[in-house]
Design a protein around this motif. Structure first.
Motif, PDB file in Angstrom:
ATOM      1  N   GLU A  90      46.463  35.052  25.156  1.00 40.30           N
ATOM      2  CA  GLU A  90      45.975  34.284  26.657  1.00 40.30           C
ATOM      3  C   GLU A  90      46.290  35.492  27.867  1.00 40.30           C
ATOM      4  O   GLU A  90      47.403  36.353  27.310  1.00 40.30           O
ATOM      5  N   ASP A  91      45.783  35.310  28.753  1.00 37.65           N
ATOM      6  CA  ASP A  91      46.018  36.035  29.888  1.00 37.65           C
ATOM      7  C   ASP A  91      47.274  36.241  30.635  1.00 37.65           C
ATOM      8  O   ASP A  91      48.096  36.785  30.645  1.00 37.65           O
ATOM      9  N   ASP A  92      48.127  35.498  30.488  1.00 38.24           N
ATOM     10  CA  ASP A  92      49.514  35.165  30.376  1.00 38.24           C
ATOM     11  C   ASP A  92      50.026  35.226  29.439  1.00 38.24           C
ATOM     12  O   ASP A  92      51.800  34.160  30.005  1.00 38.24           O
ATOM     13  N   PHE A  93      50.665  36.007  28.780  1.00 34.53           N
ATOM     14  CA  PHE A  93      51.552  35.688  27.686  1.00 34.53           C
ATOM     15  C   PHE A  93      52.633  36.172  28.060  1.00 34.53           C
ATOM     16  O   PHE A  93      53.618  35.333  27.858  1.00 34.53           O
ATOM     17  N   ASP A 131      50.916  43.049  27.058  1.00 33.43           N
ATOM     18  CA  ASP A 131      51.432  44.098  26.020  1.00 33.43           C
ATOM     19  C   ASP A 131      52.880  44.515  25.144  1.00 33.43           C
ATOM     20  O   ASP A 131      52.474  44.945  24.075  1.00 33.43           O
ATOM     21  N   PHE A 132      53.686  44.155  26.321  1.00 31.95           N
ATOM     22  CA  PHE A 132      54.982  44.195  25.845  1.00 31.95           C
ATOM     23  C   PHE A 132      55.220  43.287  24.847  1.00 31.95           C
ATOM     24  O   PHE A 132      56.230  43.622  24.081  1.00 31.95           O
TER      25      PHE A 132
END
Length: 541
Positions: free
Chosen positions: A107-110, A157-158
């Motif tokens: 999801e965009d706001d992971f 990504d982190f």
């Protein structure tokens, strides 16, 4: 999988988490330890919840996917499950699980979801898992996780990289293991963040040998429902050894330390070692200036057992005069070190900790304190006054003088001071300075004690055994007669070796001595003559 194999897997996970931090520019960064310890703790708490939930409800243990089975619970059933969890297990909801975050990673706001999840866990469990400051503020379990990555475009990504490492690992099979496993893991977890002196106060890690000896001598019988305290706790190595010797369910831990990092590491250590019930007693603050643990009447709380490896030298000139107050007269009975004109960093703050510890013991209390070996023989000043109080009040159990370089980070020789307010006589002094094997640790030399050597010290102390050149057993009067010296060497008997010889051998030796003396006398006369001639040739110019 054996315990040693699982230990290797756990260390591998820690290494992989550190590699992720390095890949995102956080290797050796000041915030790396926060990330590593928080991620480790998040995973540990997830798996502890799963392990206990499966014990409470066998259907979860038998389910192909226990997380999905748990989601099918009604609200009432879930609340009942939470009520049956042990007091040392975090209260988690299905959206807190690692598996839930794993399913959300694209999801965009992971990164925000990750942060919000950890923050929600911290808030939900705030009363149990929060460390307090001396002012009463609560330090939450988790902070804003992804904020440590400056580049916002890399935060998702982190967090994805982290969650993908956690999903395939589980602590569940190891919760039946005891202290030794988690002590090893904790040491490995913090080894890269344990290189300085612990901020303003305690070192984060005290060598196993020192911690083991202190605990084994203090706890030589079974006890129940006792209090344990460290006023300069660091990461809690001494407290963990003490609690392990007593039994984690038979004691309550109290601590204070000025270092934020130390307090967070100690909290982690308590969670790993089934001492969650004591987290509320971890205080982040200045023990000497603002001791936190007090009784209802405002006087300092007393403890059954105290262990401490306090800082030896430290500049406390900025608050030294605040300590010179009526309320501290009894606590600092031997006085306060003066502020020197130079080298303020060498002010002997350990003398304040020793006095604080003596003042904080119950009537039956025992303590073990690491002190610089110079303390045990100083012939004047605060050191001497403290030693006199220990003898005159009959509260000294003994002293163990350790080998040099037992701490790799300091060249200071150290001794362990044992206090026992019920020890009426028979004080044990041990000189263990010649024990151990020297090894190289980084740029430093370090002395390691073998298990047999550790046990030799423990056995001699607890059995009050006098061993030639190693240990002596003394009375309080003996120590008074030696000007209150706590050095074992000053009490060892001086032995002269005698060898039987024949009259002929005696005559031969005497002739040899006479010949040597005659030669020396002749050489001396020649030297005297040469000096006189030289003096006669000296003229005034």
């Amino acid at each position: 999988m054996t315990t040693s194999e699982f230990e290797a897997k756990t260390k591998q996970l820690i290494d992989e988490l550190k590699a992720i931090c390095a890949n995102y520019g956080l290797g050796n960064d000041g915030n790396e330890f926060k990330i590593i310890t928080q991620v480790f703790l998040y995973k540990f708490m997830n798996d502890k919840f799963a392990w206990q939930a499966k014990q409470i409800d066998e259907t979860l243990a038998k389910a192909d996917n226990w997380q999905e089975a748990l989601k099918a619970y009604s609200e009432n059933d879930y609340e009942m499950l939470l009520m049956h969890l042990g007091a040392d297990t975090a209260q988690l909801k299905p959206h807190h699980f690692v598996s839930h975050l794993f399913g959300k990673q694209n999801e965009d706001d992971f990164a925000k979801t990750f942060d919000d999840t950890l923050r929600d866990i911290a808030i939900t469990n705030n009363d149990i898992f929060s460390v307090k400051t001396e002012g009463g503020a609560k330090v939450k379990l988790f902070g804003q996780f992804s904020d440590y990555i400056n580049d916002e475009s890399k935060r998702n990504d982190f967090c994805k990289a982290i969650i993908n490492k956690l999903i395939n690992f589980s602590f569940e099979r190891i919760f039946d293991e005891k202290y030794d496993f988690f002590a090893t893991i904790f040491e490995y977890l913090i080894k890269d963040y344990n290189n300085d002196s612990g901020g303003k106060y305690a070192e984060y890690y005290t060598p196993h040998a020192v911690a083991k000896i202190m605990a084994a001598i203090l706890v030589d019988e079974e006890v129940q429902n006792v209090t344990c305290y460290d006023p300069s706790a660091g990461s809690g190595t001494l407290l963990m050894n003490l609690a392990h010797a007593i039994g984690e369910d038979k004691c309550t831990i109290y601590s204070q330390d000025i270092s934020q990092k130390s307090s967070n590491l100690l909290r982690l250590n308590l969670i790993l070692n089934n001492l969650v019930h004591s987290i509320q007693n971890i205080i982040e603050g200045n023990t000497i200036l603002h001791p936190y643990h007090k009784q209802e009447n405002g006087s300092l709380q007393s403890f059954d057992y105290i262990v401490s490896n306090p800082p030896f030298k430290l500049d406390f000139s900025d608050y030294r005069d605040e300590l010179d107050s009526k309320e501290n007269t009894e606590r600092f009975f031997a006085g306060l070190p003066n502020v020197p004109k130079s080298a303020k960093s060498k002010m002997a703050i350990y003398l304040l900790f020793v006095q604080h510890i003596m003042h904080s013991l119950t009537k039956k209390g025992k303590a073990a304190v690491v002190v610089p070996t110079g303390f045990i023989t100083a012939q004047s000043g605060i050191d001497k006054k403290i030693r006199q109080k220990l003898i005159d009040s009959k509260m000294l159990a003994g002293v163990v003088s350790m080998p040099s370089n037992i701490f790799a980070t300091t060249g200071t020789n150290v001794s362990i001071l044992f206090i026992d307010k019920q020890n009426k006589d028979e004080i044990v002094f041990i000189d263990a300075s010649k024990l151990g094997t020297t090894v190289k640790e980084g740029k430093n030399q370090k002395t390691l004690l073998s298990g047999k050597e550790e046990q030799r010290i423990i056995n001699a102390f607890n059995s009050k055994e006098a061993i030639d050149g190693f240990s002596v057993v003394l009375s309080y009067e003996d120590i008074k007669n030696k000007n209150y010296s706590f050095s074992a060497g000053q009490y060892f008997e001086v032995k002269i070796e005698y060898t039987d010889i024949t009259p002929d051998e005696f005559e031969a030796k005497m002739d040899s001595y006479k010949t040597s003396l005659n030669a020396l006398f002749a050489e001396s006369k020649e030297l005297e003559s040469a000096i006189q001639k030289n003096l006669e040739g000296v003229k005034y110019e």
